[in-house]
Motif scaffolding. Structure first.
Motif, PDB file in Angstrom:
ATOM      1  N   SER A 177       0.823  -1.213   0.000  1.00 34.05           N
ATOM      2  CA  SER A 177       0.000   0.000   0.000  1.00 34.05           C
ATOM      3  C   SER A 177       0.856   1.262   0.000  1.00 34.05           C
ATOM      4  CB  SER A 177      -0.955   0.011   1.194  1.00 34.05           C
ATOM      5  OG  SER A 177      -0.236   0.156   2.401  1.00 34.05           O
ATOM      6  N   GLN A 178       2.019   1.209   0.650  1.00 32.98           N
ATOM      7  CA  GLN A 178       2.923   2.361   0.632  1.00 32.98           C
ATOM      8  C   GLN A 178       3.519   2.564  -0.756  1.00 32.98           C
ATOM      9  OE1 GLN A 178       3.980   4.634   3.120  1.00 32.98           O
ATOM     10  NE2 GLN A 178       2.125   3.869   4.085  1.00 32.98           N
ATOM     11  N   LEU A 179       3.849   1.471  -1.428  1.00 31.50           N
ATOM     12  CA  LEU A 179       4.470   1.567  -2.749  1.00 31.50           C
ATOM     13  C   LEU A 179       3.526   2.134  -3.804  1.00 31.50           C
ATOM     14  CD1 LEU A 179       6.473  -1.763  -2.865  1.00 31.50           C
ATOM     15  CD2 LEU A 179       7.392   0.542  -2.654  1.00 31.50           C
ATOM     16  N   ILE A 180       2.242   1.822  -3.684  1.00 34.01           N
ATOM     17  CA  ILE A 180       1.306   2.302  -4.711  1.00 34.01           C
ATOM     18  C   ILE A 180       0.414   3.436  -4.197  1.00 34.01           C
ATOM     19  CG2 ILE A 180       1.325   0.117  -5.955  1.00 34.01           C
ATOM     20  CD1 ILE A 180      -1.406  -0.458  -4.739  1.00 34.01           C
ATOM     21  N   PHE A 181       0.774   3.989  -3.049  1.00 36.41           N
ATOM     22  CA  PHE A 181       0.104   5.174  -2.489  1.00 36.41           C
ATOM     23  C   PHE A 181      -1.396   4.970  -2.253  1.00 36.41           C
ATOM     24  CE2 PHE A 181       3.722   6.670  -5.030  1.00 36.41           C
ATOM     25  CZ  PHE A 181       4.478   7.230  -4.019  1.00 36.41           C
ATOM     26  N   CYS A 182      -1.735   3.891  -1.556  1.00 39.80           N
ATOM     27  CA  CYS A 182      -3.135   3.655  -1.194  1.00 39.80           C
ATOM     28  C   CYS A 182      -3.506   4.529   0.001  1.00 39.80           C
ATOM     29  CB  CYS A 182      -3.355   2.194  -0.824  1.00 39.80           C
ATOM     30  SG  CYS A 182      -3.272   1.084  -2.218  1.00 39.80           S
ATOM     31  N   ASP A 183      -4.744   5.018   0.002  1.00 34.36           N
ATOM     32  CA  ASP A 183      -5.200   5.877   1.088  1.00 34.36           C
ATOM     33  C   ASP A 183      -6.073   5.156   2.107  1.00 34.36           C
ATOM     34  OD1 ASP A 183      -3.925   8.106   0.039  1.00 34.36           O
ATOM     35  OD2 ASP A 183      -5.628   8.601  -1.238  1.00 34.36           O
ATOM     36  N   SER A 184      -6.620   4.004   1.744  1.00 29.61           N
ATOM     37  CA  SER A 184      -7.551   3.340   2.654  1.00 29.61           C
ATOM     38  C   SER A 184      -7.468   1.824   2.476  1.00 29.61           C
ATOM     39  CB  SER A 184      -8.983   3.804   2.362  1.00 29.61           C
ATOM     40  OG  SER A 184      -9.377   3.356   1.084  1.00 29.61           O
ATOM     41  N   LEU A 185      -8.098   1.112   3.410  1.00 31.17           N
ATOM     42  CA  LEU A 185      -8.150  -0.344   3.301  1.00 31.17           C
ATOM     43  C   LEU A 185      -8.917  -0.772   2.053  1.00 31.17           C
ATOM     44  CD1 LEU A 185      -8.782  -1.333   7.027  1.00 31.17           C
ATOM     45  CD2 LEU A 185      -6.663  -1.555   5.730  1.00 31.17           C
ATOM     46  N   ARG A 186      -9.916   0.002   1.675  1.00 32.63           N
ATOM     47  CA  ARG A 186     -10.680  -0.312   0.466  1.00 32.63           C
ATOM     48  C   ARG A 186      -9.776  -0.239  -0.765  1.00 32.63           C
ATOM     49  NH1 ARG A 186     -15.679   2.804   0.471  1.00 32.63           N
ATOM     50  NH2 ARG A 186     -16.478   1.020   1.561  1.00 32.63           N
ATOM     51  N   ASP A 187      -8.900   0.769  -0.827  1.00 33.64           N
ATOM     52  CA  ASP A 187      -7.955   0.875  -1.948  1.00 33.64           C
ATOM     53  C   ASP A 187      -7.012  -0.326  -1.995  1.00 33.64           C
ATOM     54  OD1 ASP A 187      -9.015   3.308  -2.664  1.00 33.64           O
ATOM     55  OD2 ASP A 187      -7.373   4.505  -1.820  1.00 33.64           O
ATOM     56  N   ILE A 188      -6.526  -0.726  -0.827  1.00 34.79           N
ATOM     57  CA  ILE A 188      -5.615  -1.876  -0.760  1.00 34.79           C
ATOM     58  C   ILE A 188      -6.320  -3.122  -1.274  1.00 34.79           C
ATOM     59  CG2 ILE A 188      -4.294  -3.395   0.764  1.00 34.79           C
ATOM     60  CD1 ILE A 188      -3.966  -0.977   2.661  1.00 34.79           C
ATOM     61  N   GLU A 189      -7.519  -3.364  -0.779  1.00 36.22           N
ATOM     62  CA  GLU A 189      -8.270  -4.549  -1.184  1.00 36.22           C
ATOM     63  C   GLU A 189      -8.557  -4.537  -2.686  1.00 36.22           C
ATOM     64  OE1 GLU A 189     -12.425  -6.852  -0.128  1.00 36.22           O
ATOM     65  OE2 GLU A 189     -12.267  -4.701   0.222  1.00 36.22           O
ATOM     66  N   THR A 190      -8.962  -3.393  -3.208  1.00 37.83           N
ATOM     67  CA  THR A 190      -9.265  -3.279  -4.642  1.00 37.83           C
ATOM     68  C   THR A 190      -8.029  -3.561  -5.489  1.00 37.83           C
ATOM     69  OG1 THR A 190     -10.940  -1.617  -4.152  1.00 37.83           O
ATOM     70  CG2 THR A 190     -10.163  -1.732  -6.427  1.00 37.83           C
ATOM     71  N   ASP A 191      -6.899  -2.980  -5.091  1.00 38.26           N
ATOM     72  CA  ASP A 191      -5.672  -3.189  -5.860  1.00 38.26           C
ATOM     73  C   ASP A 191      -5.178  -4.632  -5.779  1.00 38.26           C
ATOM     74  OD1 ASP A 191      -5.654  -0.566  -6.727  1.00 38.26           O
ATOM     75  OD2 ASP A 191      -4.393   0.132  -5.078  1.00 38.26           O
ATOM     76  N   LEU A 192      -5.338  -5.268  -4.630  1.00 44.44           N
ATOM     77  CA  LEU A 192      -4.924  -6.671  -4.509  1.00 44.44           C
ATOM     78  C   LEU A 192      -5.846  -7.595  -5.294  1.00 44.44           C
ATOM     79  CD1 LEU A 192      -3.903  -6.845  -0.753  1.00 44.44           C
ATOM     80  CD2 LEU A 192      -2.394  -6.933  -2.733  1.00 44.44           C
ATOM     81  N   ARG A 193      -7.130  -7.272  -5.345  1.00 45.27           N
ATOM     82  CA  ARG A 193      -8.074  -8.101  -6.116  1.00 45.27           C
ATOM     83  C   ARG A 193      -7.888  -7.939  -7.615  1.00 45.27           C
ATOM     84  NH1 ARG A 193     -13.998  -8.337  -3.329  1.00 45.27           N
ATOM     85  NH2 ARG A 193     -13.332  -9.497  -1.502  1.00 45.27           N
ATOM     86  N   ALA A 194      -7.211  -6.872  -8.032  1.00 44.65           N
ATOM     87  CA  ALA A 194      -6.988  -6.652  -9.460  1.00 44.65           C
ATOM     88  C   ALA A 194      -6.001  -7.662 -10.039  1.00 44.65           C
ATOM     89  CB  ALA A 194      -6.481  -5.235  -9.696  1.00 44.65           C
ATOM     90  N   MET A 195      -5.197  -8.282  -9.195  1.00 45.64           N
ATOM     91  CA  MET A 195      -4.203  -9.244  -9.693  1.00 45.64           C
ATOM     92  C   MET A 195      -4.145 -10.492  -8.810  1.00 45.64           C
ATOM     93  SD  MET A 195      -0.778  -7.232  -8.652  1.00 45.64           S
ATOM     94  CE  MET A 195      -0.657  -6.430  -7.072  1.00 45.64           C
ATOM     95  N   PRO A 196      -5.244 -11.230  -8.691  1.00 40.79           N
ATOM     96  CA  PRO A 196      -5.283 -12.377  -7.779  1.00 40.79           C
ATOM     97  C   PRO A 196      -4.311 -13.498  -8.142  1.00 40.79           C
ATOM     98  CG  PRO A 196      -7.217 -12.357  -9.166  1.00 40.79           C
ATOM     99  CD  PRO A 196      -6.488 -11.069  -9.416  1.00 40.79           C
ATOM    100  N   SER A 197      -4.016 -13.684  -9.407  1.00 42.84           N
ATOM    101  CA  SER A 197      -3.131 -14.776  -9.803  1.00 42.84           C
ATOM    102  C   SER A 197      -1.677 -14.509  -9.435  1.00 42.84           C
ATOM    103  CB  SER A 197      -3.234 -15.023 -11.307  1.00 42.84           C
ATOM    104  OG  SER A 197      -2.812 -13.866 -12.002  1.00 42.84           O
ATOM    105  N   LYS A 198      -1.340 -13.252  -9.164  1.00 46.78           N
ATOM    106  CA  LYS A 198       0.052 -12.914  -8.855  1.00 46.78           C
ATOM    107  C   LYS A 198       0.312 -12.779  -7.361  1.00 46.78           C
ATOM    108  CE  LYS A 198       0.541 -10.512 -13.130  1.00 46.78           C
ATOM    109  NZ  LYS A 198       0.975 -10.717 -14.198  1.00 46.78           N
ATOM    110  N   LEU A 199      -0.716 -12.840  -6.541  1.00 49.29           N
ATOM    111  CA  LEU A 199      -0.541 -12.631  -5.106  1.00 49.29           C
ATOM    112  C   LEU A 199       0.343 -13.695  -4.471  1.00 49.29           C
ATOM    113  CD1 LEU A 199      -4.071 -11.452  -3.963  1.00 49.29           C
ATOM    114  CD2 LEU A 199      -2.029 -10.097  -4.386  1.00 49.29           C
ATOM    115  N   TYR A 200       0.159 -14.946  -4.842  1.00 46.72           N
ATOM    116  CA  TYR A 200       0.970 -16.012  -4.251  1.00 46.72           C
ATOM    117  C   TYR A 200       2.440 -15.807  -4.580  1.00 46.72           C
ATOM    118  CZ  TYR A 200       2.701 -20.557  -2.916  1.00 46.72           C
ATOM    119  OH  TYR A 200       3.417 -21.566  -2.328  1.00 46.72           O
ATOM    120  N   HIS A 201       2.729 -15.435  -5.814  1.00 49.00           N
ATOM    121  CA  HIS A 201       4.115 -15.236  -6.230  1.00 49.00           C
ATOM    122  C   HIS A 201       4.709 -13.975  -5.615  1.00 49.00           C
ATOM    123  CE1 HIS A 201       3.844 -18.615  -8.883  1.00 49.00           C
ATOM    124  NE2 HIS A 201       2.745 -18.117  -9.405  1.00 49.00           N
ATOM    125  N   ALA A 202       3.863 -13.050  -5.214  1.00 54.90           N
ATOM    126  CA  ALA A 202       4.334 -11.850  -4.526  1.00 54.90           C
ATOM    127  C   ALA A 202       4.585 -12.125  -3.052  1.00 54.90           C
ATOM    128  CB  ALA A 202       3.318 -10.723  -4.682  1.00 54.90           C
TER     129      ALA A 202
END
Length: 162
Positions: free
Chosen positions: A86-111
């Motif tokens: 969230s710091q790297l992509i300048f998220c302002d809220s938990l909703r932003d974090i969740e939205t950005d993480l859901r945008a790339m679900p297939s890459k989360l494990y590798h991250a």
């Protein structure tokens, strides 16, 4: 298991037959290059930084002060990854974090994410987890960066010491 925070770092040693620098970690010799060369000292600093940092988030979270309810929700490591992301992509809220993480679900494990990250889960983990876990993790990572940057251990006085 050896407590890394209280243990002395492995020594930089000379392998005389080959004129190489080496360090022994967990009964395994790691050769660093020509003895006493700047490159071998840089390698030594990197190896020691890795040894010191070791699974910092998991070790710190395993201390007795961590709240078991918070650990059941999401691991300290996953929470840290989330907050760093969230710091790297300048998220302002938990909703932003969740939205950005859901945008790339297939890459989360590798991250490195192992838990499912949702707004309520992150909020509960943030509210329930002891703040000192984050502080200890940050101190551990900062010391690792200092070791890598300066190629030696900096003796930092413990909190409250004069």
């Amino acid at each position: 298991m050896l407590n890394r925070r209280n243990a002395k770092p492995p020594k930089y040693r000379h392998h005389k037959a080959r004129n190489l620098a080496k360090v022994t970690i967990d009964r395994r010799d790691i050769y660093l290059g020509k003895y006493n060369s700047p490159e071998s000292w840089r390698q030594y600093a990197e190896v020691i930084a890795d040894w010191t940092a070791g699974h910092a988030a998991d070790e710190i979270a395993a201390e007795p002060r961590s709240n078991t309810n918070a650990t059941d929700i999401v691991s300290s490591r996953d929470q840290f990854l989330c907050m760093a992301f969230s710091q790297l992509i300048f998220c302002d809220s938990l909703r932003d974090i969740e939205t950005d993480l859901r945008a790339m679900p297939s890459k989360l494990y590798h991250a490195g994410f192992r838990s499912r990250m949702e707004q309520g889960t992150l909020a509960d983990a943030t509210r329930r987890r002891d703040w000192r876990i984050g502080r200890d993790l940050a101190e551990s990572l900062i010391s690792r960066v200092l070791i890598s940057a300066y190629g030696r251990f900096l003796l930092l006085s413990p909190r409250g010491a004069k």
